[in-house]
Design an enzyme around this catalytic site. Sequence first.
Site, PDB file in Angstrom:
ATOM      1  N   LYS A 121     -13.130  -4.956   1.644  1.00  0.00           N
ATOM      2  CA  LYS A 121     -14.324  -3.720   1.444  1.00  0.00           C
ATOM      3  C   LYS A 121     -15.686  -4.028   1.475  1.00  0.00           C
ATOM      4  CE  LYS A 121     -10.888  -1.176  -1.450  1.00  0.00           C
ATOM      5  NZ  LYS A 121     -10.704  -0.381  -2.777  1.00  0.00           N
ATOM      6  N   ASP A 129     -13.370   5.408  -3.415  1.00  0.00           N
ATOM      7  CA  ASP A 129     -12.660   4.741  -4.619  1.00  0.00           C
ATOM      8  C   ASP A 129     -13.452   5.584  -5.823  1.00  0.00           C
ATOM      9  OD1 ASP A 129     -11.047   3.270  -3.615  1.00  0.00           O
ATOM     10  OD2 ASP A 129     -12.280   1.589  -3.534  1.00  0.00           O
ATOM     11  N   ALA A 189     -13.467  -2.937  -5.936  1.00  0.00           N
ATOM     12  CA  ALA A 189     -13.236  -1.566  -6.620  1.00  0.00           C
ATOM     13  C   ALA A 189     -14.350  -1.574  -7.749  1.00  0.00           C
ATOM     14  CB  ALA A 189     -11.591  -1.862  -6.855  1.00  0.00           C
ATOM     15  N   GLY A 195      -3.805   3.325 -12.403  1.00  0.00           N
ATOM     16  CA  GLY A 195      -4.577   3.875 -11.371  1.00  0.00           C
ATOM     17  C   GLY A 195      -4.068   4.910 -10.214  1.00  0.00           C
ATOM     18  N   ALA A 250     -15.834  -7.340 -10.784  1.00  0.00           N
ATOM     19  CA  ALA A 250     -16.888  -7.398  -9.825  1.00  0.00           C
ATOM     20  C   ALA A 250     -16.624  -7.338  -8.362  1.00  0.00           C
ATOM     21  CB  ALA A 250     -17.999  -8.413 -10.492  1.00  0.00           C
ATOM     22  N   TYR A 272      -1.823  -0.237 -10.276  1.00  0.00           N
ATOM     23  CA  TYR A 272      -0.661   0.831 -10.274  1.00  0.00           C
ATOM     24  C   TYR A 272       0.489   0.159 -10.001  1.00  0.00           C
ATOM     25  CZ  TYR A 272      -2.516   0.709  -5.662  1.00  0.00           C
ATOM     26  OH  TYR A 272      -2.958   0.429  -4.481  1.00  0.00           O
ATOM     27  N   SER A 302       0.803  -1.433   0.117  1.00  0.00           N
ATOM     28  CA  SER A 302       0.026  -0.091   0.156  1.00  0.00           C
ATOM     29  C   SER A 302       0.597   1.378  -0.084  1.00  0.00           C
ATOM     30  CB  SER A 302      -0.891   0.187   1.183  1.00  0.00           C
ATOM     31  OG  SER A 302      -1.867   1.285   1.197  1.00  0.00           O
ATOM     32  N   THR A 353      -8.842  -2.169   2.530  1.00  0.00           N
ATOM     33  CA  THR A 353      -8.283  -2.325   1.294  1.00  0.00           C
ATOM     34  C   THR A 353      -8.827  -3.938   0.990  1.00  0.00           C
ATOM     35  OG1 THR A 353      -6.740  -2.485  -0.628  1.00  0.00           O
ATOM     36  CG2 THR A 353      -5.829  -2.680   1.656  1.00  0.00           C
TER      37      THR A 353
HETATM   38  P1  NAP Z   1     -11.516  -7.821  -4.809  1.00  0.00           P
HETATM   39  O1  NAP Z   1     -12.712  -7.300  -4.187  1.00  0.00           O
HETATM   40  O2  NAP Z   1     -10.711  -8.744  -4.320  1.00  0.00           O
HETATM   41  O3  NAP Z   1     -11.824  -8.058  -6.529  1.00  0.00           O
HETATM   42  C1  NAP Z   1     -10.745  -8.699  -7.293  1.00  0.00           C
HETATM   43  C2  NAP Z   1     -11.728  -8.952  -8.746  1.00  0.00           C
HETATM   44  O4  NAP Z   1     -10.392  -9.268  -9.596  1.00  0.00           O
HETATM   45  C3  NAP Z   1     -12.670 -10.016  -8.862  1.00  0.00           C
HETATM   46  O5  NAP Z   1     -13.689  -9.497  -9.748  1.00  0.00           O
HETATM   47  C4  NAP Z   1     -11.955 -11.051  -9.317  1.00  0.00           C
HETATM   48  O6  NAP Z   1     -12.707 -12.057  -9.832  1.00  0.00           O
HETATM   49  C5  NAP Z   1     -10.801 -10.695 -10.096  1.00  0.00           C
HETATM   50  N1  NAP Z   1      -9.844 -11.544 -10.331  1.00  0.00           N
HETATM   51  C6  NAP Z   1      -8.671 -11.686  -9.560  1.00  0.00           C
HETATM   52  N2  NAP Z   1      -7.745 -12.544  -9.730  1.00  0.00           N
HETATM   53  C7  NAP Z   1      -8.028 -13.014 -11.245  1.00  0.00           C
HETATM   54  C8  NAP Z   1      -7.640 -13.881 -12.065  1.00  0.00           C
HETATM   55  N3  NAP Z   1      -6.634 -14.495 -11.920  1.00  0.00           N
HETATM   56  N4  NAP Z   1      -8.467 -13.933 -13.230  1.00  0.00           N
HETATM   57  C9  NAP Z   1      -9.585 -13.221 -13.428  1.00  0.00           C
HETATM   58  N5  NAP Z   1     -10.034 -12.204 -12.450  1.00  0.00           N
HETATM   59  C10 NAP Z   1      -9.424 -12.355 -11.275  1.00  0.00           C
HETATM   60  O7  NAP Z   1     -10.407  -6.551  -5.048  1.00  0.00           O
HETATM   61  P2  NAP Z   1     -10.596  -4.962  -5.343  1.00  0.00           P
HETATM   62  O8  NAP Z   1     -10.657  -4.084  -4.084  1.00  0.00           O
HETATM   63  O9  NAP Z   1     -11.806  -4.848  -6.350  1.00  0.00           O
HETATM   64  O10 NAP Z   1      -9.347  -4.537  -6.145  1.00  0.00           O
HETATM   65  C11 NAP Z   1      -9.003  -4.911  -7.284  1.00  0.00           C
HETATM   66  C12 NAP Z   1      -7.670  -4.211  -8.047  1.00  0.00           C
HETATM   67  O11 NAP Z   1      -8.125  -2.872  -8.187  1.00  0.00           O
HETATM   68  C13 NAP Z   1      -6.470  -4.578  -7.171  1.00  0.00           C
HETATM   69  O12 NAP Z   1      -5.382  -4.809  -8.337  1.00  0.00           O
HETATM   70  C14 NAP Z   1      -6.430  -3.246  -6.431  1.00  0.00           C
HETATM   71  O13 NAP Z   1      -5.062  -2.596  -6.311  1.00  0.00           O
HETATM   72  C15 NAP Z   1      -6.899  -2.098  -7.348  1.00  0.00           C
HETATM   73  N6  NAP Z   1      -7.513  -0.813  -6.662  1.00  0.00           N
HETATM   74  C16 NAP Z   1      -6.928   0.167  -7.346  1.00  0.00           C
HETATM   75  C17 NAP Z   1      -7.535   1.341  -6.664  1.00  0.00           C
HETATM   76  C18 NAP Z   1      -6.738   2.582  -7.104  1.00  0.00           C
HETATM   77  O14 NAP Z   1      -6.999   3.700  -6.288  1.00  0.00           O
HETATM   78  N7  NAP Z   1      -6.168   2.900  -8.084  1.00  0.00           N
HETATM   79  C19 NAP Z   1      -8.439   1.404  -5.758  1.00  0.00           C
HETATM   80  C20 NAP Z   1      -9.007   0.245  -5.478  1.00  0.00           C
HETATM   81  C21 NAP Z   1      -8.598  -0.983  -5.996  1.00  0.00           C
HETATM   82  P3  NAP Z   1     -13.834 -13.348  -9.125  1.00  0.00           P
HETATM   83  O15 NAP Z   1     -14.772 -12.472  -8.789  1.00  0.00           O
HETATM   84  O16 NAP Z   1     -13.895 -14.179 -10.188  1.00  0.00           O
HETATM   85  O17 NAP Z   1     -12.808 -13.713  -8.087  1.00  0.00           O
END
Ligand code: NAP
Length: 281
Positions: free
Chosen positions: A72, A108, A137, A251, A134, A230, A21, A68
């Site tokens: 969430k 977010d 984020a 990001g 889904a 990012y 982070s 995070t």
């Molecule tokens: P999360 O709730 O754990 O969701 C992860 C998502 O990624 C789910 O849709 C999951 O699909 C999918 N996924 C994970 N591994 C995969 C794979 N091998 N193949 C296909 N799909 C896969 O996580 P989150 O909080 O949403 O965060 C997701 C990303 O966004 C992270 O990289 C995080 O660092 C980034 N993010 C960035 C910011 C920013 O400010 N730039 C803010 C928030 C998050 P399933 O439903 O099938 O498991």
Amino acid sequence: MQKISGKSDVYAIIGYPVKHSFSPLMHNSAFEALNIDAVYVPFEIAPEDLEKAVIGMKLIGIKGFNVTIPHKEEVVKYLDILDETAINAGAVNVVKNENGKLTGFNSDGAGLLRSLKLQFGFDPKGKSCIIAGAGGAARGAVAALASAGISKITILNRTRSKSEKLIEFIQSKFSELEMVSEDYPFLDSCKKIEADLFINTTSLGMHGEEIPNLNLSLFDKNCIVYDMVYSKNKTPLLISAEKNLLRNANGLGMLAGQGEIAFKIWRKVEPTEGLMLKVLG
Ligand code: NAP
């Protein structure tokens, strides 16, 4: 260097993992720049310990914390009050502690909109968007885009039941919004793809992974490609966007945007303009 006193306010981030982070860097820089007696620290909390950790935050008087991966959505049930941004998203990334009452917010989505506006002058009203993922984020992004008047959102997720659940949840609040779930991996055709915006909200790309079958050469030439990931190196998604001459961004702008909004929620003042993005390098 910040000095910690007996009266310092303590802020935190909880996640699993959390070592990657940049939030401690952003918030501690902002406290220092404004001479605020406060410190921001990371805590790695396993999913089975989330409830106890949230109770602990109240007990030790943490003034506010970020949430995070992967907490969430789950954290919602341990909070006392939800702001409208958190209700619409069904996910929380900012918590404020006021006299032991915890209020959850989602910054977010607003951080994403701030970044899209600043970097591309993008206004979601009447536009269409494809979102990969889904999770937490994606929820923030979809709710903010819906609140800002986007017309159509297509969700692509590995686990179809999760995209369907997200669509049902969002459409119960934004009934005008057209939402579609696509099969995964998708775009396995040679049809042209009409969309104003493509957002990767999955963690694919963090370690150089590609989004399976995504062929950006089929996308409308005006489509903006936004990768929430990012990492230091360009992700395969952004490399492909560049090859296809599509406007694109990682990001970092969103990360800084959501951090600025969280800081304002906690301290009621804006952090120094541009500082959070600058420290992210
Ligand atoms: P999360 O709730 O754990 O969701 C992860 C998502 O990624 C789910 O849709 C999951 O699909 C999918 N996924 C994970 N591994 C995969 C794979 N091998 N193949 C296909 N799909 C896969 O996580 P989150 O909080 O949403 O965060 C997701 C990303 O966004 C992270 O990289 C995080 O660092 C980034 N993010 C960035 C910011 C920013 O400010 N730039 C803010 C928030 C998050 P399933 O439903 O099938 O498991």
